[in-house]
Every structure is written in structure tokens, then in C-alpha cells.
Design an enzyme around this catalytic site. Structure first.
Site, PDB file in Angstrom:
ATOM      1  N   LYS A   1      21.638 -32.422  31.754  1.00 30.19           N
ATOM      2  CA  LYS A   1      20.841 -31.216  32.050  1.00 30.19           C
ATOM      3  C   LYS A   1      21.348 -29.999  31.275  1.00 30.19           C
ATOM      4  O   LYS A   1      20.556 -29.213  30.770  1.00 30.19           O
ATOM      5  CB  LYS A   1      20.867 -30.894  33.554  1.00 30.19           C
ATOM      6  CG  LYS A   1      20.316 -31.988  34.443  1.00 30.19           C
ATOM      7  CD  LYS A   1      20.223 -31.549  35.891  1.00 30.19           C
ATOM      8  CE  LYS A   1      21.535 -31.134  36.512  1.00 30.19           C
ATOM      9  NZ  LYS A   1      22.558 -32.214  36.572  1.00 30.19           N
TER      10      LYS A   1
ATOM     11  N   ARG B   1      18.602 -27.514  44.339  1.00 28.49           N
ATOM     12  CA  ARG B   1      19.313 -28.784  44.440  1.00 28.49           C
ATOM     13  C   ARG B   1      19.132 -29.413  45.813  1.00 28.49           C
ATOM     14  O   ARG B   1      19.596 -30.517  46.048  1.00 28.49           O
ATOM     15  CB  ARG B   1      20.784 -28.452  44.274  1.00 28.49           C
ATOM     16  CG  ARG B   1      21.597 -29.346  43.371  1.00 28.49           C
ATOM     17  CD  ARG B   1      23.000 -28.781  43.397  1.00 28.49           C
ATOM     18  NE  ARG B   1      23.938 -29.529  42.627  1.00 28.49           N
ATOM     19  CZ  ARG B   1      24.299 -29.226  41.381  1.00 28.49           C
ATOM     20  NH1 ARG B   1      23.761 -28.206  40.751  1.00 28.49           N
ATOM     21  NH2 ARG B   1      25.212 -29.941  40.778  1.00 28.49           N
TER      22      ARG B   1
ATOM     23  N   ARG C   1      33.761 -35.950  29.800  1.00 28.40           N
ATOM     24  CA  ARG C   1      33.136 -34.633  29.575  1.00 28.40           C
ATOM     25  C   ARG C   1      34.177 -33.523  29.480  1.00 28.40           C
ATOM     26  O   ARG C   1      35.121 -33.467  30.265  1.00 28.40           O
ATOM     27  CB  ARG C   1      32.152 -34.310  30.705  1.00 28.40           C
ATOM     28  CG  ARG C   1      31.523 -32.925  30.525  1.00 28.40           C
ATOM     29  CD  ARG C   1      30.241 -32.790  31.256  1.00 28.40           C
ATOM     30  NE  ARG C   1      30.407 -32.643  32.690  1.00 28.40           N
ATOM     31  CZ  ARG C   1      29.398 -32.461  33.531  1.00 28.40           C
ATOM     32  NH1 ARG C   1      28.161 -32.414  33.076  1.00 28.40           N
ATOM     33  NH2 ARG C   1      29.611 -32.341  34.830  1.00 28.40           N
TER      34      ARG C   1
ATOM     35  N   ARG D   1      36.520 -29.991  33.566  1.00 24.88           N
ATOM     36  CA  ARG D   1      36.223 -29.346  34.856  1.00 24.88           C
ATOM     37  C   ARG D   1      37.002 -30.035  35.965  1.00 24.88           C
ATOM     38  O   ARG D   1      37.137 -31.249  35.936  1.00 24.88           O
ATOM     39  CB  ARG D   1      34.716 -29.451  35.141  1.00 24.88           C
ATOM     40  CG  ARG D   1      33.891 -28.437  34.411  1.00 24.88           C
ATOM     41  CD  ARG D   1      32.412 -28.714  34.484  1.00 24.88           C
ATOM     42  NE  ARG D   1      31.894 -29.113  35.791  1.00 24.88           N
ATOM     43  CZ  ARG D   1      30.613 -29.268  36.062  1.00 24.88           C
ATOM     44  NH1 ARG D   1      29.705 -29.039  35.125  1.00 24.88           N
ATOM     45  NH2 ARG D   1      30.209 -29.629  37.253  1.00 24.88           N
TER      46      ARG D   1
ATOM     47  N   ARG E   1      30.676 -36.768  44.196  1.00 28.64           N
ATOM     48  CA  ARG E   1      29.613 -35.885  43.685  1.00 28.64           C
ATOM     49  C   ARG E   1      28.319 -36.661  43.480  1.00 28.64           C
ATOM     50  O   ARG E   1      27.237 -36.155  43.755  1.00 28.64           O
ATOM     51  CB  ARG E   1      30.054 -35.224  42.381  1.00 28.64           C
ATOM     52  CG  ARG E   1      31.020 -34.082  42.619  1.00 28.64           C
ATOM     53  CD  ARG E   1      31.539 -33.513  41.319  1.00 28.64           C
ATOM     54  NE  ARG E   1      30.503 -32.937  40.507  1.00 28.64           N
ATOM     55  CZ  ARG E   1      30.489 -32.990  39.171  1.00 28.64           C
ATOM     56  NH1 ARG E   1      31.439 -33.617  38.511  1.00 28.64           N
ATOM     57  NH2 ARG E   1      29.518 -32.410  38.508  1.00 28.64           N
TER      58      ARG E   1
END
Ligand code: AMP
Length: 218
Positions: free
Chosen positions: A13, A91, A130, A163, A174
Site C-alpha cells: 500500500k 481500517r 522491509r 520498524r 499484526r
């Protein structure tokens, strides 16, 4: 044009949202970036939300909804088009209803909701590698898309980091929160006739083309 990108963590996204925002020349709003910026700047809002993010939990709607809607209104009114690309907000069902109400009072609506489909095992691999820029939020991958200079963002020269919520022990939780609380939005937007699904498990450019085609096809 107001676009919403839906998809699990790691579905692309952020990357696609930035590309679509450039393509349509409309602002990009990532609720995650908004929260991380506030935490980085150690504002009152940042202190309120820090623990939720660090534990991979959703920030309560009472805090999240006004913050996201205020920022969206500011961005939409900062240019003539009134458009935006939304990533990460809404969300939950309650957030989606709050956004619909707000846009109605502004005499507008979401034009298209684009769902990025990516298999779970691919999401896990993407999240493990990531890395993100702590200044501009640009996204990298340690194996498949590293920054040109290690640890330095190609876009803005900021520091590229992992992160806290991308640490392996956080990822499963998550994804579960996403499947329980955000996936129901697919049916919500399908009923409104706004949803388009895009295969997100392809090369970046191919996904962008598919999203632009899906956004046109309303
Ligand atoms: P993201 O960058 O979109 O993956 O968001 C990172 C984290 O920020 C999420 O795991 C949540 O803790 C929080 N967050 C972002 N957007 C929202 C939202 N719309 N509602 C609640 N929490 C959010």
C-alpha cells in the site's frame, strides 16, 4: 479523485500509494506515517499512540478518527482537486462509517477502494526484510530492493531502519489483527459497489498499471 488502498501489512500500500499520488498529482495520506511522525516528534498525540503501535495493536477509534479526518481535510483543501490517496485509514468498520459521514458533509465520497491481494507467505517474507526511511517513509527491502547507499534513503537522504512492528515476533499478531478487524471492510465496500481487487504479487510497475486501470473502471 479519492482513492483508498486496502490490503494486509506488506501488501504494498505504501509503495503503490506514493506512486498513485504522483500519477494523479493528489496528496498521499498514510495513517501509519502520521502516527510514526507524531511519535518521532514526541508530541502529545505521539505519546498517546506510541504503545499501541509498538504492540501491533490498532489505535482506538476515539483517538484515530479525529486525527486522520483532520489531516485528510487539511490535505484535500491544500489543492484544487480535493482528491487524496488514503493508505491505512479507514481500517475498521467504525472508521469507514465515520469517513463516509465526513465526506458526505463535504459533498464528496470515496471514488474507488483498491484491494491489494498478496498471499500470506509472501507478506511474511516482505515484512521480514522491509526497511523504511524514518524521515519520508519510503519503503525498501533488505534483499530485493535495498537503498543504493546502505542505511540511507534514496529519496530524501534520511536514515533507513527496520520498524519496531516489523520485527518477526510482531508480524503474526499484526496479520491476525488485520484479518479480524480490517478484512470485513472488503464486504462493506463491495456492497457500496466501490471495491476493485488487484493482484499485488507482481512487479511494482505491473501492480501500479493494474491499479490505475482499476481506478478508471468505475
Ligand atoms: P501501517 O503503517 O499502516 O502499517 O500502520 C502501523 C500501525 O499504526 C498499525 O499497526 C497500528 O498500530 C497503527 N495504525 C495505523 N493506522 C491505523 C488506523 N487507521 N487505526 C488504528 N491504528 C492504526
Amino acid at each position: 479523485m479519492i482513492l483508498l488502498l486496502l490490503g494486509a501489512p506488506g501488501s504494498g500500500k505504501g509503495t503503490q500509494g506514493r506512486l498513485l499520488s504522483e500519477h494523479y498529482r493528489i496528496p498521499y495520506l498514510s495513517s501509519g506515517d502520521l502516527l510514526r511522525r507524531a511519535i518521532e516528534q514526541d508530541t502529545e498525540f505521539g505519546r498517546q499512540v506510541r504503545e499501541y503501535i509498538e504492540r501491533g495493536l490498532y489505535v482506538p477509534n476515539t483517538i484515530m478518527v479525529p486525527a486522520a479526518i483532520t489531516e485528510l481535510t487539511r490535505l484535500r483543501h491544500s489543492q484544487d482537486d480535493g482528491g487524496a490517496v488514503l493508505d491505512g485509514f479507514p481500517r475498521t468498520r467504525e472508521q469507514a462509517e465515520a469517513l463516509d459521514r465526513d465526506l458526505t458533509t463535504e459533498h464528496t465520497h470515496l471514488d474507488r477502494v483498491l484491494l491489494l491481494n498478496v498471499p500470506k507467505e509472501v507478506l511474511v517474507t516482505r515484512l521480514a526484510g522491509r526497511r523504511v526511511c524514518r524521515s519520508c517513509g519510503a519503503s525498501y527491502h533488505s534483499d530485493t530492493k535495498p537503498p543504493k547507499k546502505a542505511g540511507i534513503c534514496d529519496v530524501c537522504g534520511g536514515e533507513v531502519i527496520q520498524r519496531v512492528d516489523d520485527k518477526p515476533e510482531m508480524v503474526d499478531g499484526r496479520l491476525t489483527v488485520y484479518f479480524e478487524r480490517t478484512l470485513p471492510l472488503v464486504a462493506y465496500y463491495q456492497q457500496q459497489g466501490r471495491l476493485a481487487q488487484v493482484d499485488g504479487n507482481r512487479a511494482e510497475g505491473d501492480v501500479t498499471h493494474a491499479m490505475i486501470a482499476a481506478a478508471k473502471d468505475k
